[in-house]
Design a protein around this motif. Structure first.
Motif, PDB file in Angstrom:
ATOM      1  N   VAL A  98      12.402  59.699   3.294  1.00 12.51           N
ATOM      2  CA  VAL A  98      12.541  60.911   4.117  1.00 12.51           C
ATOM      3  C   VAL A  98      14.016  61.188   4.379  1.00 12.51           C
ATOM      4  O   VAL A  98      14.484  62.313   4.246  1.00 12.51           O
ATOM      5  N   ALA A  99      14.755  60.177   4.719  1.00  9.98           N
ATOM      6  CA  ALA A  99      16.176  60.355   5.004  1.00  9.98           C
ATOM      7  C   ALA A  99      16.951  60.763   3.757  1.00  9.98           C
ATOM      8  O   ALA A  99      17.934  61.499   3.850  1.00  9.98           O
ATOM      9  N   GLN A 100      16.516  60.338   2.585  1.00  8.40           N
ATOM     10  CA  GLN A 100      17.192  60.670   1.336  1.00  8.40           C
ATOM     11  C   GLN A 100      16.837  62.061   0.814  1.00  8.40           C
ATOM     12  O   GLN A 100      17.566  62.616  -0.003  1.00  8.40           O
ATOM     13  N   ALA A 101      15.749  62.630   1.265  1.00 10.70           N
ATOM     14  CA  ALA A 101      15.260  63.910   0.743  1.00 10.70           C
ATOM     15  C   ALA A 101      16.182  65.068   1.123  1.00 10.70           C
ATOM     16  O   ALA A 101      16.806  65.058   2.184  1.00 10.70           O
ATOM     17  N   ASP A 102      16.270  66.063   0.236  1.00 14.74           N
ATOM     18  CA  ASP A 102      17.030  67.285   0.521  1.00 14.74           C
ATOM     19  C   ASP A 102      16.246  68.225   1.416  1.00 14.74           C
ATOM     20  O   ASP A 102      16.817  69.030   2.157  1.00 14.74           O
ATOM     21  N   ALA A 103      14.928  68.171   1.313  1.00 23.74           N
ATOM     22  CA  ALA A 103      14.032  69.037   2.084  1.00 23.74           C
ATOM     23  C   ALA A 103      12.686  68.330   2.184  1.00 23.74           C
ATOM     24  O   ALA A 103      12.416  67.387   1.438  1.00 23.74           O
ATOM     25  N   LEU A 104      11.848  68.784   3.111  1.00 28.99           N
ATOM     26  CA  LEU A 104      10.569  68.120   3.346  1.00 28.99           C
ATOM     27  C   LEU A 104       9.449  69.122   3.545  1.00 28.99           C
ATOM     28  O   LEU A 104       9.657  70.197   4.109  1.00 28.99           O
ATOM     29  N   VAL A 105       8.264  68.737   3.107  1.00 25.64           N
ATOM     30  CA  VAL A 105       7.032  69.442   3.433  1.00 25.64           C
ATOM     31  C   VAL A 105       6.262  68.511   4.351  1.00 25.64           C
ATOM     32  O   VAL A 105       5.994  67.362   3.985  1.00 25.64           O
ATOM     33  N   VAL A 106       5.939  68.988   5.549  1.00 23.58           N
ATOM     34  CA  VAL A 106       5.168  68.194   6.500  1.00 23.58           C
ATOM     35  C   VAL A 106       3.784  68.826   6.564  1.00 23.58           C
ATOM     36  O   VAL A 106       3.637  69.973   6.980  1.00 23.58           O
ATOM     37  N   ALA A 107       2.788  68.073   6.104  1.00 23.05           N
ATOM     38  CA  ALA A 107       1.415  68.571   6.086  1.00 23.05           C
ATOM     39  C   ALA A 107       0.551  67.673   6.956  1.00 23.05           C
ATOM     40  O   ALA A 107       0.689  66.451   6.919  1.00 23.05           O
ATOM     41  N   THR A 108      -0.338  68.284   7.732  1.00 21.60           N
ATOM     42  CA  THR A 108      -1.158  67.516   8.651  1.00 21.60           C
ATOM     43  C   THR A 108      -2.475  68.227   8.909  1.00 21.60           C
ATOM     44  O   THR A 108      -2.535  69.455   8.915  1.00 21.60           O
ATOM     45  N   PRO A 109      -3.535  67.456   9.130  1.00 14.26           N
ATOM     46  CA  PRO A 109      -4.760  68.081   9.642  1.00 14.26           C
ATOM     47  C   PRO A 109      -4.567  68.383  11.130  1.00 14.26           C
ATOM     48  O   PRO A 109      -3.796  67.696  11.808  1.00 14.26           O
ATOM     49  N   ILE A 110      -5.228  69.416  11.593  1.00 13.21           N
ATOM     50  CA  ILE A 110      -5.181  69.767  13.011  1.00 13.21           C
ATOM     51  C   ILE A 110      -6.566  69.520  13.601  1.00 13.21           C
ATOM     52  O   ILE A 110      -7.568  69.982  13.064  1.00 13.21           O
TER      53      ILE A 110
END
Length: 114
Positions: free
Chosen positions: A4-16
């Motif tokens: 995560v720290a190395q990534a340029d960008a992130l997709v955060v996906a979660t059930p609600i």
């Protein structure tokens, strides 16, 4: 250093569920990174959860949060191999959100290929 720290960008996906999201988020790994919040759930009552529950948390972690998207779980088909496919309307809308996210990504012009 975590992925995560190395990534340029992130997709955060979660059930609600019950207007709450799941997961542990590293405190400083999101700082300055474009983040696309995605969520799925069983009720249209939670359609605002990515923007009203998840966005403030990601913002407090320093992320550059793009507009999030919620998809009803009944609009997602699971293939026998486990692949997930949203219905046509959701897929079209997700394409718009992911396009916006791609434009927020850091430039890779400085990278060269051998």
């Amino acid at each position: 250093m975590s992925l995560v720290a190395q990534a340029d960008a992130l997709v955060v996906a979660t059930p609600i569920s019950k207007a709450a999201y799941s997961g542990l988020l590293p405190q400083h790994a999101f700082t300055g990174k474009p983040v696309l919040p995605l969520a799925t759930g069983g009720s249209p009552a939670h359609v605002l959860a990515p923007d009203y529950a998840l966005r403030p948390v990601l913002t407090s972690l320093g992320a550059q949060v793009c507009q999030g998207r919620f998809v009803l779980d009944r609009h997602i088909t699971t293939a026998p191999d486990g692949a997930l496919t949203p219905d046509h309307d959701d897929e079209r809308q997700l394409a718009g959100f992911t396009g916006q996210f791609a434009r927020a990504l850091p430039s890779r012009a400085h990278l060269t290929t051998a």
